[in-house]
Each structure stands twice: as C-alpha cells, then as structure tokens.
Design a protein around this motif. Structure first.
Motif, mmCIF file in Angstrom:
data_model
loop_
_atom_site.group_PDB
_atom_site.id
_atom_site.type_symbol
_atom_site.label_atom_id
_atom_site.label_comp_id
_atom_site.label_asym_id
_atom_site.label_seq_id
_atom_site.Cartn_x
_atom_site.Cartn_y
_atom_site.Cartn_z
ATOM 1 N N UNK A 57 0.834 -1.209 0.000
ATOM 2 C CA UNK A 57 0.000 0.000 0.000
ATOM 3 C C UNK A 57 0.867 1.257 0.000
ATOM 4 N N UNK A 58 1.943 1.226 0.777
ATOM 5 C CA UNK A 58 2.836 2.385 0.823
ATOM 6 C C UNK A 58 3.491 2.613 -0.540
ATOM 7 N N UNK A 59 3.934 1.517 -1.166
ATOM 8 C CA UNK A 59 4.582 1.639 -2.474
ATOM 9 C C UNK A 59 3.611 2.198 -3.513
ATOM 10 N N UNK A 60 2.378 1.662 -3.527
ATOM 11 C CA UNK A 60 1.380 2.162 -4.481
ATOM 12 C C UNK A 60 1.013 3.608 -4.180
ATOM 13 N N UNK A 61 0.963 3.951 -2.889
ATOM 14 C CA UNK A 61 0.677 5.333 -2.527
ATOM 15 C C UNK A 61 1.738 6.287 -3.041
ATOM 16 N N UNK A 62 3.006 5.871 -2.940
ATOM 17 C CA UNK A 62 4.098 6.703 -3.449
ATOM 18 C C UNK A 62 4.028 6.841 -4.964
ATOM 19 N N UNK A 63 3.674 5.751 -5.645
ATOM 20 C CA UNK A 63 3.558 5.797 -7.108
ATOM 21 C C UNK A 63 2.448 6.753 -7.523
#
Length: 246
Positions: A57-63
C-alpha cells in the motif's frame, strides 16, 4: 560409577514422552501451554503477509503521489516534459509522412485566429502555401516535449512557401505568451477565435496537420513527434515542389 552397559537415551524420546502426556498445565491455572518453537515460527509467518500488504500500500501510494505530482504541478509537468523529450531524442517517434490520397481529405481554410499581438488572422491568407499547423497548450507535457524540435524545424525550413501556425488552446492567453517568451520560441503563435472546423476538431493534443499547396491534408499526426528529422524536412520541401503523392 559410569555404567557402560546402559543404553544411551534415544534422541527425541523426551519430546515424544511430553507429547504422550499432553500439553503442560499453565501454572496460572488459565489453560494449557500450547505454544512450541514451531508454533512460534508459524505465528511469525502469519504476521508477514500483513506487513507485506502495508508495504504494498505504501509503495502504491508513493507511485500515485508521484503521478499526481507529474500531472498537476508545474514542476511535475516540466519534469515530465523533459522525460518525454528524452524519448523523442531517440528518434523513435516521428511524424507520419505518407500522403493522403489526392482530393480525399481537403483542408478547411475557415479558421479564424488571433495573434499574440491581438491581430485577427484567417488561415485563408495562406492558401496556396504549405502549412505546418500544430495544436498545443502550456499544460500539455507532450506538447512541451516536442516544441524544441518544432523550433528547429521552423528555423530550418520556414520561408514564404512553408508557413507555421502554432495554435494555443490555453484558456489563459497570458500564460501562453509568457511561456513562449520564457522559452525563446520564435514561431508564430495564434489563439482560436471560436471552434475549429472539420477536419481540425480533435480532443487530443498535440496534433499536427500539414496542408499541401493544393489545399489537401498531406498528413495528420496525433501525439508528440520529433519533426526536425531530415525525412520530414524533405517531405515538406517535396510539397513545395508539388511532387506526386504516393
């Protein structure tokens, strides 16, 4: 005294005896002590998917945040334009130079524009010339990416027989003026006075139209392109000469 005849204790017998006796009583009297080393390892593994989900979720949020930055901030659009300009520099995206069939797609001269200086202008004034016409906007990253190449083309081939009409569709004309001045572009920029007629009505920018001297749409290219290639320059010059269409 050591009894050499005694059989060594079989490895693991203590564990089997413990299992036969059943789980040990919890000294607190609240239940049984059931967790073992294997149970602990299993419990640890059960927590890992949860941490993995949070990490995803954090990675997708950053993207998503990065994409929003590119799309909706001036700095992001500038960065995106530089990235797309790098793609154009590879020469992989060039304009289509295949002729439309003769008399198949006639151009429309009913285009009324206004220059950066506020003077009225009609495309009709360029009838009989080769016209390079491009629709663009300052908020369009692909438009920004291809503009240096359009400037190069303009400097190389602009003449009395090849004219450029760069039509800004910005809502703010002042933004377009400042953009052109800040970047040092010298090609003519115009603003539409009303809607554009067919065949220039498009929802995609940038879009480039090339009108031949005999009033036909020689080519239409949707999307950014590296237009300062030798092939495209030769294509424009062939229109001036009136070479036979393919």
């Amino acid at each position: 005294m050591h009894d050499s005849s005694a059989r060594p204790m079989e490895r693991g017998s203590t564990d089997r005896e413990q299992q036969a006796r059943g789980p040990a009583k919890d000294p607190t009297g609240c239940g049984y002590v059931t967790r073992s080393m294997s149970d602990t390892a299993t419990g640890s593994n059960e927590k890992r998917p949860s941490r993995s989900r949070w990490r995803s979720w954090i990675e997708w949020g950053l993207i998503v945040a990065f994409l929003l930055f590119l799309q909706f901030t001036p700095q992001g659009k500038q960065l995106l334009g530089l990235m797309q300009r790098g793609i154009l520099a590879t020469g992989l995206i060039t304009p289509d130079i295949a002729f439309a069939e003769k008399n198949d797609v006639p151009a429309s001269w009913d285009v009324h524009l206004e220059s950066l200086d506020g003077e009225s202008f009609s495309l009709e004034a360029y009838r009989g010339k080769v016209v390079f016409m491009n629709l663009w906007a300052t908020w369009c990253a692909p438009c920004i990416a291809e503009m240096p190449y359009i400037q190069n083309l303009y400097e190389d081939v602009a003449s009395e027989d090849i004219v450029f009409v760069m039509i800004s569709v910005d809502e703010s004309r002042e933004a377009a003026r400042q953009f052109v001045q800040r970047r040092g572009f010298t090609f003519p920029v115009y603003f539409p006075m009303g809607g554009l007629p067919e065949p220039y009505s498009t929802r995609t920018i940038p879009t480039t139209y090339v009108i031949s001297a005999d009033g036909q749409l020689a080519t239409v290219h949707t999307g950014m392109a590296k237009v300062d290639t030798p092939e495209f320059k030769s294509f424009l010059r062939s229109l001036v000469r009136g070479d036979e269409r393919l």
